[in-house]
Motif scaffolding. Structure first.
Motif, short mmCIF file in Angstrom:
data_model
loop_
_atom_site.label_atom_id
_atom_site.label_comp_id
_atom_site.label_asym_id
_atom_site.label_seq_id
_atom_site.Cartn_x
_atom_site.Cartn_y
_atom_site.Cartn_z
N TYR A 42 -47.48 -24.46 -73.32
CA TYR A 42 -46.93 -25.80 -74.08
C TYR A 42 -46.83 -26.65 -73.14
N GLU A 54 -49.30 -31.22 -80.51
CA GLU A 54 -48.21 -30.50 -80.80
C GLU A 54 -48.43 -29.47 -82.13
N LYS A 58 -48.44 -25.57 -82.44
CA LYS A 58 -47.59 -24.84 -83.42
C LYS A 58 -48.36 -23.89 -84.37
N LEU A 142 -38.74 -24.87 -75.73
CA LEU A 142 -39.57 -24.79 -76.88
C LEU A 142 -38.57 -25.05 -77.96
N LYS A 145 -37.75 -28.93 -78.41
CA LYS A 145 -38.82 -29.70 -78.69
C LYS A 145 -39.44 -29.36 -80.23
N SER A 146 -39.10 -28.21 -80.64
CA SER A 146 -39.76 -27.82 -82.10
C SER A 146 -39.01 -27.76 -83.15
N ASP A 324 -44.03 -24.34 -90.07
CA ASP A 324 -42.67 -24.93 -89.40
C ASP A 324 -41.62 -23.57 -89.37
N THR A 327 -42.72 -21.10 -87.09
CA THR A 327 -42.44 -21.32 -85.62
C THR A 327 -40.97 -21.22 -85.33
#
Length: 391
Positions: A42, A54, A58, A142, A145-146, A324, A327
């Protein structure tokens, strides 16, 4: 007629050989196991180079979590597929795995020749602690950011982390459940066409169950079974291998198995490469080749076959929501894995201090090279562990 696997990918800002060189370097110097390795990918490919978007990252992380097999290896294969199709997936996956394979084969030869490697535990004493600091920072990046400020994703993250800590494994149903929950919450299906389009890639994944690995012989059959049915990161395969290699087949003693896991942890690249070391101890060089191939070929197929469907349907709201959710659960599991691994690696105040110093250095110096930290920790382990064991 052009198939999804053969269709030309969209233009990339890099060549496949640039990505191969990167994966060769990561396979050679990337310490820390699956949690750290997905974090490096990443940082280097999404944040620094901008080669991978991105959303593509993901999608790859979600697919790697949903499919059985080693997390980091599957993510590398998917990232190779993103812009360079089947050829990219193949050469990038090989580039990631081969450096650590040759390392464990060399260590296996030394292990057999000299009757064990006593210094390995000393090295791991230092390296294991430093690696905890490295993967803790990767998990932090991670997460921030996610997940952002989404309350539903934070709830999934915390539940997944707790399940990982309690069960000491990554539970695939948590990932699937998280994906379905966010999908239903954000983009509930209008039953009919949208539900069918969501089910299409899932149905394609399930067709892999018919693959017969028993033709590879006893070693090949067992490791193919491990690669096909063990979900989660490379760490998840360790207890599974113990049950077969030590308990069922008695190929290795308890001590030899612990040494095999230590080899995987102190060498860069995917933790699952320990299968190559075990294969060498059981059947020499070709045993290592068969064991490694049998472990990684299923994960390769489980990545490249559903990959076109992820690319084709990945931008639809239902799939975006599902990814999402998966993730968030994946990052929660990664964070939980930091705690699980930390319980094994942080054994006294020295290892605790090493982990904290590693976090402090990486926090203060954003581009500080991890191999320098790992080498320093290995030297400290060689120096301090014999003194502590005799005190």
């Amino acid at each position: 007629m052009t198939t999804d696997l053969e269709r030309p990918p969209v233009s990339a800002r890099y060549t496949v050989w640039q990505l191969v060189r990167y994966m060769l370097a990561l396979g050679t110097w990337g310490f820390g196991g699956p949690v750290a390795l997905v974090g490096y990918m990443y940082r280097d490919l999404v944040e620094r180079r901008g080669w991978i978007s991105e959303s593509d990252y993901k999608e790859g992380l979600a697919l790697a979590q949903l499919m059985p097999g080693p997390l980091a290896a599957q993510l590398s294969i998917y990232l190779g597929f993103v812009h360079h199709g089947l050829i990219g997936a193949t050469v990038v996956g090989l580039a990631f795995v081969l450096p650590s394979f040759f390392m464990v084969v060399a260590l296996g030869a030394a292990y057999v020749a000299y009757g064990g490697i006593g210094w390995m535990q000393a090295v791991f004493y230092g390296v294991g602690a430093a690696v905890i600091g490295i993967i803790a920072m990767s998990a932090y990046k991670l997460t921030t950011k996610s997940i952002g400020k989404d309350k539903l994703l934070w709830a999934i993250f915390l539940i997944s982390a707790a399940v990982t800590v309690i069960t000491k494994s990554e539970v695939v149903w948590v990932f699937l459940g998280a994906g379905v929950l966010v999908w239903l919450w954000r983009a509930p299906p209008k039953f009919g066409r949208s539900l069918n389009s969501f089910a299409a890639p899932v149905a394609a994944w399930l067709t892999l169950d018919a693959i017969d690995w028993h033709k590879l012989g006893q070693i090949g059959a067992y490791f193919a079974y491990a690669g096909t049915f063990v979900f989660g990161s490379g760490l998840a395969i360790v207890p599974f291998l113990y049950g077969g290699v030590v308990k069922e087949y008695a190929w290795l003693t308890d001590r030899q198995f612990v040494d095999a896991v230590a080899v995987a942890m102190i060498t860069p690249g995917p933790v699952v490469i320990t299968t190559g070391f075990i294969g060498y101890l059981v059947g020499g060089f070709w045993g290592a080749v068969v064991a490694a191939l049998a472990t990684f070929v299923p994960c390769y197929l489980f990545t490249v076959i559903p990959a076109p469907y992820f690319k084709k349907y990945g931008k639809r709201p239902a799939i975006v929501a599902f990814v999402d959710g998966v993730t968030a659960a994946a990052i929660g599991a990664i964070t939980g894995a930091v705690i699980v691994i930390g319980q094994r690696s942080i054994t006294d105040w020295i290892t605790a201090a090493l982990a904290l110093v590693t976090v402090a250095v990486l926090w203060r110096f954003k581009k500080f090279p991890e191999p320098v930290i790992v080498l320093t920790a290995a030297l400290l382990g060689l120096l301090l562990h014999p003194m502590l064991s005799h005190s």
